[in-house]
Design an enzyme around this catalytic site. Structure first.
Site, PDB file in Angstrom:
ATOM      1  N   HIS A   1       0.864  -1.186   0.000  1.00  0.00           N
ATOM      2  CA  HIS A   1       0.000   0.000   0.000  1.00  0.00           C
ATOM      3  C   HIS A   1       0.895   1.229   0.000  1.00  0.00           C
ATOM      4  CE1 HIS A   1       0.909  -0.605   4.235  1.00  0.00           C
ATOM      5  NE2 HIS A   1       0.329   0.532   4.579  1.00  0.00           N
TER       6      HIS A   1
ATOM      7  N   HIS B   1       1.139   3.946   1.924  1.00  0.00           N
ATOM      8  CA  HIS B   1       1.603   4.691   3.093  1.00  0.00           C
ATOM      9  C   HIS B   1       3.108   4.909   2.934  1.00  0.00           C
ATOM     10  CE1 HIS B   1      -1.697   3.951   6.374  1.00  0.00           C
ATOM     11  NE2 HIS B   1      -1.702   5.210   5.961  1.00  0.00           N
TER      12      HIS B   1
ATOM     13  N   ASP C   1       5.601   4.891   4.835  1.00  0.00           N
ATOM     14  CA  ASP C   1       6.571   3.990   5.484  1.00  0.00           C
ATOM     15  C   ASP C   1       6.703   2.662   4.744  1.00  0.00           C
ATOM     16  OD1 ASP C   1       3.864   3.743   6.612  1.00  0.00           O
ATOM     17  OD2 ASP C   1       4.710   2.218   7.933  1.00  0.00           O
TER      18      ASP C   1
ATOM     19  N   ASP D   1       0.016  -4.099   6.122  1.00  0.00           N
ATOM     20  CA  ASP D   1      -0.564  -3.531   7.343  1.00  0.00           C
ATOM     21  C   ASP D   1      -2.040  -3.901   7.358  1.00  0.00           C
ATOM     22  OD1 ASP D   1       1.893  -2.422   7.718  1.00  0.00           O
ATOM     23  OD2 ASP D   1       1.234  -0.332   7.644  1.00  0.00           O
TER      24      ASP D   1
ATOM     25  N   HIS E   1       6.849  -4.750  11.641  1.00  0.00           N
ATOM     26  CA  HIS E   1       6.156  -3.465  11.878  1.00  0.00           C
ATOM     27  C   HIS E   1       6.149  -3.208  13.382  1.00  0.00           C
ATOM     28  CE1 HIS E   1       3.391  -0.126  11.093  1.00  0.00           C
ATOM     29  NE2 HIS E   1       3.582  -0.326   9.807  1.00  0.00           N
TER      30      HIS E   1
HETATM   31 ZN   LIG Z   1       0.117   1.430   6.597  1.00  0.00          ZN
END
Ligand SMILES: [Zn+2]
Length: 294
Positions: free
Chosen positions: A60, A62, A64, A189, A248
């Site tokens: 995805h 994001h 990070d 995530d 994570h």
């Molecule tokens: Zn994320």
């Protein structure tokens, strides 16, 4: 096949945990899953040049998980000097638009690319590296993918599932890599979701987000989009994977004693192998045997 954790951190900046990124080395290919902050540096730490990478999968967008994308493509293109194939990139929409916004004529790196392809000094360096003029711009081969798809490339396949994280703002995916040497699931995530359990069924290794300690944080705004240690253990147990790797990781989870508690409590739910992930760790793909004392 060799799996190396390049970045096991979160958006919080830490010197010892880069942003999400995982490297899989196959016989003649190197695959990268996510490309968070510091991923390229960790790739070098692992002894791998960006030039060696053939495929990138983004779970995805994001930052990070993808902020080193621009650096990876530029560095690979620059050092590859026209002698390597374009990077194949897979990700959810709008990965194509992000790529255009970075590398098009009027993109973020448009002026850099104009200079590197047209300036005599840059052309000189390009030719010294073995490049043949005229120099082309980087043009990653981007495929936007969606749940239910399977990517097939020679000896390996990658299955795509959607997970629950930051919709409707971001489409969030998980990937399962299947090779003759085993299967690895990159959960991305996510909050607990049946789609990840299904994707992970019987896998050798599951990389699962462990962003918090279940029970300490119960606000539904976070538990509906992220996972804790018990969520990861339940998914690993329900899917019957052999090894669970917690990734994570926030700084709070790795305090002395907390880290051990997390693994201990996860082991009450999941009886397979549990690994608390660290950057640059090579993850065993089979049974982990105790090493003899020497
Ligand atoms: Zn994320």
């Amino acid at each position: 096949m060799k799996l190396t954790l390049l970045g096991t951190g979160t958006p919080a900046p830490l010197t010892h945990r880069a942003g999400s990124s995982y490297l899989v080395r196959l016989d003649n290919e190197a695959l990268l899953f996510d490309c968070g902050p510091g991923a390229v540096r960790r790739l070098l730490d692992a002894g791998v040049s960006p030039v060696a990478l053939s495929h990138l999968f983004l779970t995805h967008l994001h930052y990070d998980h993808c902020v080193d994308y621009g650096y990876l493509v530029l560095n690979r293109w620059d050092q590859g000097s026209g002698k390597i194939p374009e990077l194949e990139v897979f990700g959810p929409p709008p990965t194509k638009r992000m790529t255009d916004l970075l590398f098009a004529d009027d993109g973020v790196y448009g002026p850099d690319l104009a200079g590197r392809t047209r300036h005599p000094g840059s052309q000189f360096i390009y030719e010294i590296r073995g490049g043949v003029l005229p120099r082309k711009r980087p043009s990653p081969r981007v495929s936007e993918v969606a749940k239910g798809q399977t990517i097939e490339r020679g000896s390996w396949t990658v299955q795509v599932a959607e997970v629950v994280h930051c919709q409707p703002y971001l489409t969030c995916l998980a990937y399962r890599l299947n090779t003759p040497g085993g299967s690895i699931v990159f959960g991305g995530d996510t909050a607990p979701t049946a789609s990840l359990t299904e994707l992970s069924r019987g896998a050798d290794v599951l990389l699962h987000m462990c962003h918090m300690i279940n029970g300490l944080v119960e606000d539904p705004r976070i538990t509906s989009c992220c996972s804790g240690h018990l969520d990861a253990a339940r998914t690993a147990n329900d899917a019957g994977v052999k090894t669970l790797v917690l990734v994570h990781i926030t700084e709070q989870l790795e305090q002395p004693g907390v880290r051990e508690r997390i693994v201990h409590e996860a082991a009450q739910i999941f009886s397979g192998q549990i690994i608390f992930g660290d950057d640059l760790m090579d993850v065993p793909l089979g049974a982990i045997a105790p090493v003899e004392i020497r």
